[in-house]
Design an enzyme around this catalytic site. Structure first.
Site: not given
Lengths: 306, 306
Positions: B12-13, B207, B238
């Site tokens: 999903r993410d 994250h 990225c």
């Protein structure tokens, strides 16, 4: 705010691990710029025979230069008593000797078994004492060895005690191989502090081989570690090459500690500018870190004022 | 051994953040292979209009496929009540709705201010209750927002309480922007747990934008977090592009937790093999992580048996 000392080891651990020889003037510029950014301790080199490590041949000149920078603690690595004599002659503020807790690694690396290393530590301690120089023992491969595998925690404790008896005044635990995990860091820091005295184990030397460097640093801080070694740009080890060990990245460490409210005394934005000295003087050499690309926290100033 | 649930959010993410559309069969292979490596929960997709996110168009088929895998908890993201109805129809085991604590971000992202979002949460809670489906609220931008800057901790607590009153049964704190530091994670987890109930805040969604992902995970574990979201290969962001947010890398997270002695149920070596599915199905897409290159700990088996 709790003060944490970040000890920049790039000019020694970083440069000795790469093939290129950094020109003396560039090294001076690097050291001066980091000190200007607020870094309070730099390991400027190693007193090893220049034949073995030509990158370190200018260590005496660097010590002299760095001692001219006000407020900077100038330290160097010494592999043995001969090195300690040269370091004392050069007038370092502090010296440290690595003591590999994996005997196989010690024999392969410096051709000395543990009794021979303990005898060397005793000699170095004497030299440091006579010269009034701070002296530390780096307990390397403390978290495991690529040759011997796991190093039992009892062995770490036993050898730390033996090194203290031989005259070691201060210790660092070194994850030479990038095997440490945060639970192991906590256990080992606790055990070694209990064995040699709370104030005797001050420092962690971490590598970021498996990406756990900052998590391991955090674990150490929670157990009372007050000094952490790191290398600007993670210089000196490609984390993407098997067996190589990237140093903990100074920029990311400063970001984390400053954000958390620790007092490192380091201005992150100034520190990030120092990287250009490395990229210019060491063309093609890979540098690491997340902060240089992602930038400081948006509310960075706000956080450190908190 | 303490059990920690690693919730794989890559399908999903990860996939929603990249341009390439992964073929359905490759997604199925990915999900099956991760489950075979021991991953117990996977967020397989998002119930958003296919026009908005074509990458997520096959979410209903993936839910059906994933439900056929024994022991796997199949979850999906729902942006609103319409999505929740579709998720319930597809038969997910769990659904979560993101609730951006930065109102500016919420308005820009889903065109809803906080009162409108709380009304939506109430509707979704009702739909989940009627269908007997587990329902969680993801408190996003909890650690700061690229638009609003710092989000006051009192605001986080107030909105978590409001979301609980609207029917939220479980919460995650989400570092959408990569601004979290370990001290902040600890403070915020403590405050939100105190406000909504200890068992209501279970999850961190982190994250790795500034390299602090694992350190933040560690901080959360120490405050009783039991579920951590991550993405295989850090897919979907990225970390080297300004503003982009790399997901926490599942491989590195598993390495850390397994080494520390947590029970993740995941076989790291099997997990590392799953990466090849991504490299084949998403040519040219960068993958991240240290463990895939450095390899597991040498004494990995010994550590997890400890």
């Amino acid at each position: 705010m709790t003060e944490i000392l970040i000890s920049e080891v790039g000019p020694r651990d970083g440069l000795q691990s790469i093939k290129q020889v950094m020109p003396l003037e560039a090294k001076k510029a690097w050291i001066a710029a980091e000190a200007a950014a607020g870094v309070k301790e730099i390991e400027v080199g190693s007193f090893v025979p220049p034949k073995l490590l030509p990158q370190m041949a200018d260590t005496p000149e660097l010590v002299e230069f760095a001692k001219g920078i006000e407020g900077l603690n100038v330290v160097a690595l010494v592999p043995n008593a001969r090195g300690a004599e040269n370091a004392a002659k050069a007038g370092v503020h502090g010296m440290s000797i690595p003591f590999s807790l994996s005997e196989t690694h010690s024999i392969r690396n410096v051709k000395k078994d543990h009794p021979a290393m303990l005898a060397e530590i005793a000699k170095v301690a004497e030299i440091a004492k006579d010269a009034g120089i701070h002296f530390a023992v780096g307990l390397s491969t403390a978290f495991g060895c690529t040759i011997e595998g796991a190093v039992p925690e009892d062995t770490v404790v036993r050898l730390a005690v033996a090194a203290a008896e031989a005259g070691g005044q201060e210790f660092s635990l070194s994850d030479t191989t990038g095997y440490a995990d945060p639970a192991q860091v906590k256990r080992l820091v606790r055990k070694v502090k209990a064995a040699v005295g709370d104030d005797m184990l001050t420092t962690l030397h971490l590598h970021n081989t498996r990406g756990l460097g900052l998590a391991n640093a955090l674990a150490g801080l929670e157990e009372g570690i007050t000094t952490i070694d790191s290398s600007l740009g993670g210089l000196g080890g490609c984390p993407y090459a098997p067996g190589a060990s990237g140093n903990l990245v100074t920029e990311d460490l400063v970001l984390m500690l400053n954000s958390m409210g620790y007092d490192t005394g380091i201005d992150l934005e100034k520190l990030l500018e120092v990287r250009s000295i490395l990229t210019e003087a060491l063309p093609g050499e890979p540098l690491y870190g997340f902060t240089p690309d992602a930038g400081p926290m948006l509310d960075y100033k706000e956080r450190i004022a908190r």
